[in-house]
Design a protein around this motif. Sequence first.
Motif, PDB file in Angstrom:
ATOM      1  N   ARG A 135      -7.292  -2.220  -9.095  1.00  0.00           N
ATOM      2  CA  ARG A 135      -7.085  -3.160  -7.993  1.00  0.00           C
ATOM      3  C   ARG A 135      -6.881  -2.409  -6.681  1.00  0.00           C
ATOM      4  O   ARG A 135      -7.295  -2.848  -5.621  1.00  0.00           O
ATOM      5  N   ALA A 175       0.824  -1.210   0.000  1.00  0.00           N
ATOM      6  CA  ALA A 175       0.000   0.000   0.000  1.00  0.00           C
ATOM      7  C   ALA A 175       0.858   1.261   0.000  1.00  0.00           C
ATOM      8  O   ALA A 175       0.472   2.285  -0.565  1.00  0.00           O
ATOM      9  N   ASN A 230      -4.207  -1.726  -4.846  1.00  0.00           N
ATOM     10  CA  ASN A 230      -3.270  -2.187  -3.808  1.00  0.00           C
ATOM     11  C   ASN A 230      -2.095  -1.248  -3.612  1.00  0.00           C
ATOM     12  O   ASN A 230      -1.390  -1.322  -2.609  1.00  0.00           O
ATOM     13  N   THR A 231      -1.857  -0.332  -4.580  1.00  0.00           N
ATOM     14  CA  THR A 231      -0.673   0.522  -4.500  1.00  0.00           C
ATOM     15  C   THR A 231      -0.906   1.781  -5.330  1.00  0.00           C
ATOM     16  O   THR A 231      -1.847   1.848  -6.128  1.00  0.00           O
TER      17      THR A 231
END
Length: 463
Positions: free
Chosen positions: A243, A220, A245-246
């Motif tokens: 998505r 993250a 996530n980052t």
Amino acid sequence: MNPHNAGLESPGSLESLGKVHFIGVGGVGMSAVARIMVARGVPVSGSDAKDLPVMADLAAAGARIAVGYDAANLGDAQTVVAGSAIRADNPELAAARQAGLPVLHRSEALAATMGEDLVVTVAGTHGKSTTTSMVTVLLQGAGLDPSFAIGANVPALGVNAAHGNSGIFVAEADESDGSFLNYRPRIAVVTNVEPDHLDHYGTAEAVYESFDRFTALLPADGVLVACADDAGALALAERTRERGNTRVVLYGTRAGSDLVLHDDGPGKVWVSGPAGRHGLSLQVPGRHNALNAAAAFAVALELGVEPAAAAAALADFSGAARRFELKGSARGVRVFDDYAHHPTEVRAALTAARSVAGEHKVHVLFQPHLFSRTREFAREFAEALNLADTALVLDIYPAREDPIPGVSSQLIADHLGAGGRLVPASDAVAALADAAKEGDIVLTAGAGDVTVYGPLIVEALRA
């Protein structure tokens, strides 16, 4: 992941490896990992079929090195690292398996050396070595001391790997066999995503899926730095954003990129973004290298480097070995060598050659690499080679593959223009020396042994 490492606590801990033996230690990638392990205090031994210059460097640094393969070379090793070219019947590999020793892929061994460092990986179908080199040279120039492992020798660095003291580790992440999934980066650069290495993946979809798995590894508090000019990398960035996530940072000439590249030719390259506008002084030609430089600049900003210092440090990058590398000149003809072995890379190298040649001519000697790649991309190779005034094509360099019936360099030759033809190895040097006139550029291209032709062409021109 490698099924042979079941005996390890985790490839994430250097201490758990014990004494490490490298089979094929002379390879550019393997020697990089061995060099860093020695510097980090790991007892290292290694062997290779030939006595290569890097092996003397490793021995001087404290590794136990042997020439030739023999089960006795394992000594009291507790972990073995085997190069991808090592065959199953290699006596050292067979002895390691018989003894039940964990056998690691190079990428797993490299992941272990990274330890708790902040990891920056550079992945992509093309441009990995150059971009990894640029990031490393830039960080060094900005006063940071990164550890690094690069799949090519870099004249500006003197070596292709070293242990640094900054707690930052910069590494080239190779997707060719899926092994880039062994790393845990905080910052991941993806230069481009195209179908390649279909001998491993089978389908283009499997290539795209592997890059999705790669970006899914980012945390993250990490970031994906992706090239907006490449359709595959842009699509990957969009899927990664969905998505969630980052974080994602886009660089490129496309409007809307977080870091916009302005490339109006040699001496007129700059980037603009939230940190303002900064000129980049680049020694290496070509739009692809300007994009690689923008990626390195983006990484530097993520690591807190002042933009002006980052821009200034890029001027120190003179190229990586076999990446549009000048081999010499004679009679006013400059001879370059490039590792280009995919149609996109050949096109980029020839475009760079055109920019250097100006109104003069460009002559290329191309050696296809792998039967499977030639079969998949024959027409695309020919279209790229047709950018040259003279395009001479050698027989296929097989590397790890057995011949495929019906697949030869003729598949490329069938689509070459008037300046293109197949050429026997014995005629190639003389043909290029005869064709090239003052001011022209000669380029040797391919991932095989075509690199040896450059110096021979220079000699022939002198004669």
